[in-house]
Motif scaffolding. Structure first.
Motif, PDB file in Angstrom:
ATOM      1  N   UNK A 206     -47.307  -5.098  38.494  1.00 19.83           N
ATOM      2  CA  UNK A 206     -46.885  -4.537  39.779  1.00 19.83           C
ATOM      3  C   UNK A 206     -45.376  -4.678  40.028  1.00 19.83           C
ATOM      4  N   UNK A 207     -44.676  -5.322  39.099  1.00 24.46           N
ATOM      5  CA  UNK A 207     -43.238  -5.526  39.290  1.00 24.46           C
ATOM      6  C   UNK A 207     -42.470  -4.220  39.114  1.00 24.46           C
ATOM      7  N   UNK A 208     -41.653  -3.892  40.127  1.00 22.76           N
ATOM      8  CA  UNK A 208     -40.691  -2.803  40.005  1.00 22.76           C
ATOM      9  C   UNK A 208     -39.341  -3.341  40.466  1.00 22.76           C
ATOM     10  N   UNK A 209     -38.306  -3.021  39.724  1.00 21.89           N
ATOM     11  CA  UNK A 209     -36.972  -3.591  39.970  1.00 21.89           C
ATOM     12  C   UNK A 209     -36.463  -3.288  41.372  1.00 21.89           C
ATOM     13  N   UNK A 210     -36.621  -2.064  41.790  1.00 19.74           N
ATOM     14  CA  UNK A 210     -36.099  -1.677  43.105  1.00 19.74           C
ATOM     15  C   UNK A 210     -36.798  -2.417  44.240  1.00 19.74           C
ATOM     16  N   UNK A 211     -38.130  -2.567  44.132  1.00 21.08           N
ATOM     17  CA  UNK A 211     -38.867  -3.295  45.177  1.00 21.08           C
ATOM     18  C   UNK A 211     -38.429  -4.763  45.205  1.00 21.08           C
ATOM     19  N   UNK A 212     -38.191  -5.327  44.027  1.00 22.05           N
ATOM     20  CA  UNK A 212     -37.795  -6.732  43.967  1.00 22.05           C
ATOM     21  C   UNK A 212     -36.392  -6.933  44.560  1.00 22.05           C
ATOM     22  N   UNK A 213     -35.489  -6.007  44.285  1.00 22.59           N
ATOM     23  CA  UNK A 213     -34.147  -6.085  44.862  1.00 22.59           C
ATOM     24  C   UNK A 213     -34.212  -5.981  46.384  1.00 22.59           C
ATOM     25  N   UNK A 214     -35.126  -5.163  46.870  1.00 19.79           N
ATOM     26  CA  UNK A 214     -35.300  -5.044  48.315  1.00 19.79           C
ATOM     27  C   UNK A 214     -35.703  -6.387  48.914  1.00 19.79           C
ATOM     28  N   UNK A 215     -36.611  -7.073  48.243  1.00 20.87           N
ATOM     29  CA  UNK A 215     -37.030  -8.385  48.729  1.00 20.87           C
ATOM     30  C   UNK A 215     -35.847  -9.354  48.762  1.00 20.87           C
ATOM     31  N   UNK A 216     -35.025  -9.350  47.710  1.00 23.65           N
ATOM     32  CA  UNK A 216     -33.894 -10.277  47.648  1.00 23.65           C
ATOM     33  C   UNK A 216     -32.944 -10.078  48.821  1.00 23.65           C
TER      34      UNK A 216
END
Length: 354
Positions: free
Chosen positions: A180-190
């Motif tokens: 389920x990891x997507x780079x853009x979603x993770x950057x949003x969380x950061x």
């Protein structure tokens, strides 16, 4: 002799009249043959929020429209071939769950802990049976697990590890959480976590701060369908709220809030600010207004989405179809990813407020 001839002429005339009447009776039947084809239809959403044309690239807009069309055509084909509304709802939602464009399945947003927790629900309008799951982290297609809960357990909702154990017992497709990891979603969380601020997946207040949120928007997904047997079904699937904590659960897996279906009225799938949709019991409220007040689907949807929810302080939208095939795609946000198709195959896709 003349009397005999006259009698014969009368018999021939009567016979001709009878045949003429038979043809007249048959003709209207042939003319209305197309009208006797059972009605069916399908409607979907991919999330509602601050979706503005000026923030959308041409390529991304094409990508969303293409995926919405792929999803709805998948369900429409099932219905056209005599399949059930329940099957159409699942397969349509699967297409969106498997796409990183939407906040469901593959594209799910991240929790504060850096994980992806998925929720989903489905309901059968014929039996009023329903199934739901919340907080699952290893099930590839949560909407399918919700269906299994409905048909293969005595429960309506399962959560967390218990739901995942049930999924294994039912032979569901299990994936590593990394799927389920997507780079853009993770950057949003950061970015959000740095602010120590909870952000709704569809919150316009930060839409211009985070490029990914600004460009790809939001994305709880849902579907409502009417099949040729006159049965309704609805389903909803989501990754919830970016930076959510403490096992937060929104409206998507809540029967009556995020999903509702009743053959007597309509099938509804919601998308929006979950806390308010739970408090307003949005999906059921639309059905209740139809059942108890005699409102049309469009009237009921408008009253709930344009009056009741904004009065509480929430926003979002719904897609719905009634037992006669009428469709509503109502939202009080700047836009909502949406599409509908009727039995004639007429397709309508929308993104922005129009």
């Amino acid at each position: 002799m003349k009397k005999v001839l006259l009698a014969l002429l009368v018999i021939v005339a009567i016979s001709c009249n009878d045949k003429t009447e038979e043809k007249q009776i048959a003709t209207p039947s042939e003319a209305t043959e197309n009208d006797t084809i059972p009605n069916f239809g399908i409607v979907i959403h991919g999330g509602a929020g601050t979706i503005l044309k000026e923030n959308m690239t041409d390529s991304l807009e094409k990508a969303y429209k293409a995926k919405l069309e792929e999803a709805i055509r998948t369900g429409h084909e099932i219905l056209a071939n005599g399949g059930t509304a329940l099957e159409a709802v699942q397969r349509t939602i699967n297409v969106m769950e498997d796409s990183p464009l939407f906040n469901a399945g593959k594209g799910a947003v991240f929790t504060n802990a850096g994980t992806n927790e998925l929720d989903a629900s489905i309901m059968d309008g014929e039996t009023l049976n329903a199934g739901a799951v919340a907080g699952v982290t290893t099930v590839k297609n949560p909407i399918n697990l919700a269906y299994e809960v409905m048909v293969n357990s005595e429960h309506v909702m399962l959560g967390g590890k218990g739901a995942e154990e049930f999924a294994k017992q039912q032979g569901m497709e299990i994936v590593d959480p990394q799927y389920f990891f997507t780079e853009n979603r993770y950057k949003s969380l950061q970015r959000i976590r740095d602010k120590e601020k909870t952000e709704l997946d569809h919150d316009g207040k930060t839409a211009f701060v985070d490029p990914f949120i600004k460009d790809s928007k939001f994305g709880t997904v849902g579907c409502a369908a009417l099949d040729k047997n006159g049965n309704l079904a609805a389903g909803t699937s989501t990754g919830g709220m970016t930076n959510k904590r403490w096992g937060r659960i929104g409206d998507a897996p809540i029967i009556g809030a995020g999903t509702y279906a009743n053959n007597a009225t309509c099938a509804v799938s919601s998308t929006g600010w979950g806390e308010f949709f739970i408090r307003g019991m949005v999906a059921h409220d639309i059905s209740a207004l139809m059942e108890y007040k005699g409102l049309s689907l469009q009237e009921a949807a408008r009253e709930v989405i344009q009056e009741k929810i904004p009065a509480l302080g929430g926003d979002g939208g719904i897609v719905a179809i009634d037992h006669e095939g009428n469709v509503a795609m109502e939202f009080n946000t700047a836009g909502m990813y949406r599409a509908k198709m009727n039995k004639d195959g007429e397709l309508e896709i929308g993104i922005y407020g129009e």
